[in-house]
Design a protein around this motif. Structure first.
Motif, PDB file in Angstrom:
ATOM      1  N   GLY A 275       0.998  -1.233   0.081  1.00 23.66           N
ATOM      2  CA  GLY A 275       0.014   0.045  -0.050  1.00 23.66           C
ATOM      3  C   GLY A 275       0.875   1.195   0.014  1.00 23.66           C
ATOM      4  O   GLY A 275       0.699   2.191   0.886  1.00 23.66           O
ATOM      5  N   THR A 276       1.887   1.322  -0.751  1.00 23.96           N
ATOM      6  CA  THR A 276       2.598   2.516  -0.788  1.00 23.96           C
ATOM      7  C   THR A 276       2.105   4.034  -1.474  1.00 23.96           C
ATOM      8  O   THR A 276       2.698   4.771  -1.387  1.00 23.96           O
ATOM      9  N   ASP A 277       0.873   3.778  -1.927  1.00 25.87           N
ATOM     10  CA  ASP A 277       0.289   4.732  -2.574  1.00 25.87           C
ATOM     11  C   ASP A 277      -0.799   5.527  -1.668  1.00 25.87           C
ATOM     12  O   ASP A 277      -0.879   6.580  -1.154  1.00 25.87           O
ATOM     13  N   ILE A 278      -1.920   4.559  -1.373  1.00 26.85           N
ATOM     14  CA  ILE A 278      -3.161   5.129  -0.773  1.00 26.85           C
ATOM     15  C   ILE A 278      -3.017   4.377   0.860  1.00 26.85           C
ATOM     16  O   ILE A 278      -2.823   3.342   0.667  1.00 26.85           O
ATOM     17  N   GLY A 279      -3.566   5.106   1.803  1.00 24.86           N
ATOM     18  CA  GLY A 279      -3.600   4.493   3.086  1.00 24.86           C
ATOM     19  C   GLY A 279      -2.329   4.886   3.927  1.00 24.86           C
ATOM     20  O   GLY A 279      -1.494   5.721   3.718  1.00 24.86           O
ATOM     21  N   ILE A 280      -2.452   4.504   5.033  1.00 28.40           N
ATOM     22  CA  ILE A 280      -1.530   4.808   6.040  1.00 28.40           C
ATOM     23  C   ILE A 280       0.069   4.312   5.912  1.00 28.40           C
ATOM     24  O   ILE A 280       0.880   4.928   6.469  1.00 28.40           O
ATOM     25  N   TYR A 281      -0.086   3.259   5.118  1.00 21.40           N
ATOM     26  CA  TYR A 281       1.398   2.646   4.787  1.00 21.40           C
ATOM     27  C   TYR A 281       2.044   3.475   3.638  1.00 21.40           C
ATOM     28  O   TYR A 281       3.152   3.362   3.062  1.00 21.40           O
ATOM     29  N   GLY A 282       1.450   4.511   2.703  1.00 25.06           N
ATOM     30  CA  GLY A 282       2.021   5.346   2.071  1.00 25.06           C
ATOM     31  C   GLY A 282       2.497   6.492   2.430  1.00 25.06           C
ATOM     32  O   GLY A 282       2.682   6.688   3.654  1.00 25.06           O
ATOM     33  N   GLY A 283       3.058   7.329   1.621  1.00 25.06           N
ATOM     34  CA  GLY A 283       3.521   8.659   2.101  1.00 25.06           C
ATOM     35  C   GLY A 283       4.878   8.316   3.058  1.00 25.06           C
ATOM     36  O   GLY A 283       5.850   7.774   2.676  1.00 25.06           O
ATOM     37  N   THR A 284       4.731   9.017   4.376  1.00 25.85           N
ATOM     38  CA  THR A 284       5.963   8.899   5.227  1.00 25.85           C
ATOM     39  C   THR A 284       5.839   7.551   5.896  1.00 25.85           C
ATOM     40  O   THR A 284       6.461   7.367   6.668  1.00 25.85           O
ATOM     41  N   SER A 285       5.044   6.753   5.542  1.00 28.88           N
ATOM     42  CA  SER A 285       4.667   5.516   5.962  1.00 28.88           C
ATOM     43  C   SER A 285       4.085   5.164   7.565  1.00 28.88           C
ATOM     44  O   SER A 285       3.856   6.442   7.969  1.00 28.88           O
TER      45      SER A 285
END
Length: 321
Positions: A275-285
């Protein structure tokens, strides 16, 4: 920083035989020990870091933070790699006038984090915590950042430009000029309306998962909305799903680390299996175990009595990220 961690690890090993010692390290590097969190907050000098081990600490409502402080626990998770378990604060946390540039990290709070009760307060960071809610009491409270937190009830930002990233939250209201990015919103009922976001103006809402959007947004304007995942179309470039089965893990435990909010398979706009794009695991992770960047006691053996030579052999293992 490495030297500071070594010193703190030695301190933790030294105080391991005593229950729930609180270490307060001042900006100059001097250390004081407390057993009561209220006394630690009152006695700490401006710019100090209050290190809380695993265990429970009661905070009275009359104890207000009125100077820059960092309060850092081990983790809010009961399954954290820490011999004394999670760090729990019973009661509410109050960041009042003078507490600008303060932080709260790595704790479970039974009550709310209240900001600016008596005057505007700026640059408050809440990270890797599990809290009931955030309640911003004043306008002009700038630079509030909530990151990698579980927030169990509706949060209110007092019409300020706060930033909420990589969080699992209930619902949100009164945000103006803020950022909502890479979150999971689990409910659809704010105190005043059926919606995920109420009176959220001039705000960027992106890369988030909205679990139950019976109502998405209400009495809000001029928001930039894109690349969100939900069961209905909303905003630009959204990802619609029919069911969360097979899209997310088991989320039946609600706003809790016991639920699994990780995307399964290649879902979302170009999302990988983590889920590197949408959700809590994306962005800064998202730090799954929310371990604070301080040494922690992962094991300790303290005999009940001394040996034949009158010595007490204590074995403590300390680890840091």
């Amino acid at each position: 920083m490495k030297k500071s961690l070594i010193i703190l690890a030695a301190l933790l090993a030294t105080i391991a035989v005593k229950a729930q010692q609180i270490a307060v390290v001042s900006a100059s590097g001097s250390t004081s020990l407390y057993q009561d969190l209220n006394e630690a907050i009152t006695g700490a000098s401006s710019g100090s870091v209050i290190y809380l081990p695993g265990g429970g600490f009661q905070l009275k409502d009359e104890t207000k933070i009125t100077k820059p402080l960092t309060i850092m626990g081990v983790s809010h998770r009961v399954d954290a790699d820490n011999a004394d378990g999670s760090t729990i604060i019973g009661g509410n946390v109050w960041f009042n006038e003078g507490s600008d540039d303060s932080s709260l990290m790595g704790v479970y709070v039974s009550g709310d984090v209240n900001i600016g009760e008596d005057a505007p307060v700026s640059n408050i960071l809440v990270r890797t915590c599990n809290i009931n809610s955030v309640q911003v009491k004043q306008e002009k409270c700038n630079g509030i950042t909530i990151n990698q937190c579980y927030m169990r009830n509706n949060i209110s930002f007092g019409n300020n430009n706060s930033k909420i990233t990589n969080c699992v939250l209930h619902t949100l209201q009164y945000l103006n000029g803020g950022v909502i990015d890479h979150n999971v919103v689990t409910a659809n009922y704010c105190p005043w309306n059926w919606c995920c976001f109420f009176r959220t103006n001039n705000t960027t809402i992106t890369n988030s998962i909205l679990i139950d959007p019976q109502g998405v947004i209400s009495q809000s304007e001029n928001c930039l909305v894109s690349n969100n995942m939900l069961k209905r179309g909303w905003g630009g470039d959204c990802e619609t799903v029919e069911s969360w089965d097979g899209v997310l893990g088991d989320i039946s435990k609600g706003i809790s680390p016991a639920s699994d909010f990780q995307l399964k398979g290649n879902k979302g706009k170009g999302a990988a299996t983590d889920g590197t794009d949408i959700g809590i695991y994306g962005g800064t992770s998202f730090d799954k175990y929310a371990l604070a960047p301080i040494p922690r006691i992962v094991s300790k053996v303290i005999p009940e009595q001394t040996d034949a030579q009158g010595k007490l052999k204590i074995t403590v293992t300390v680890k840091a990220n």
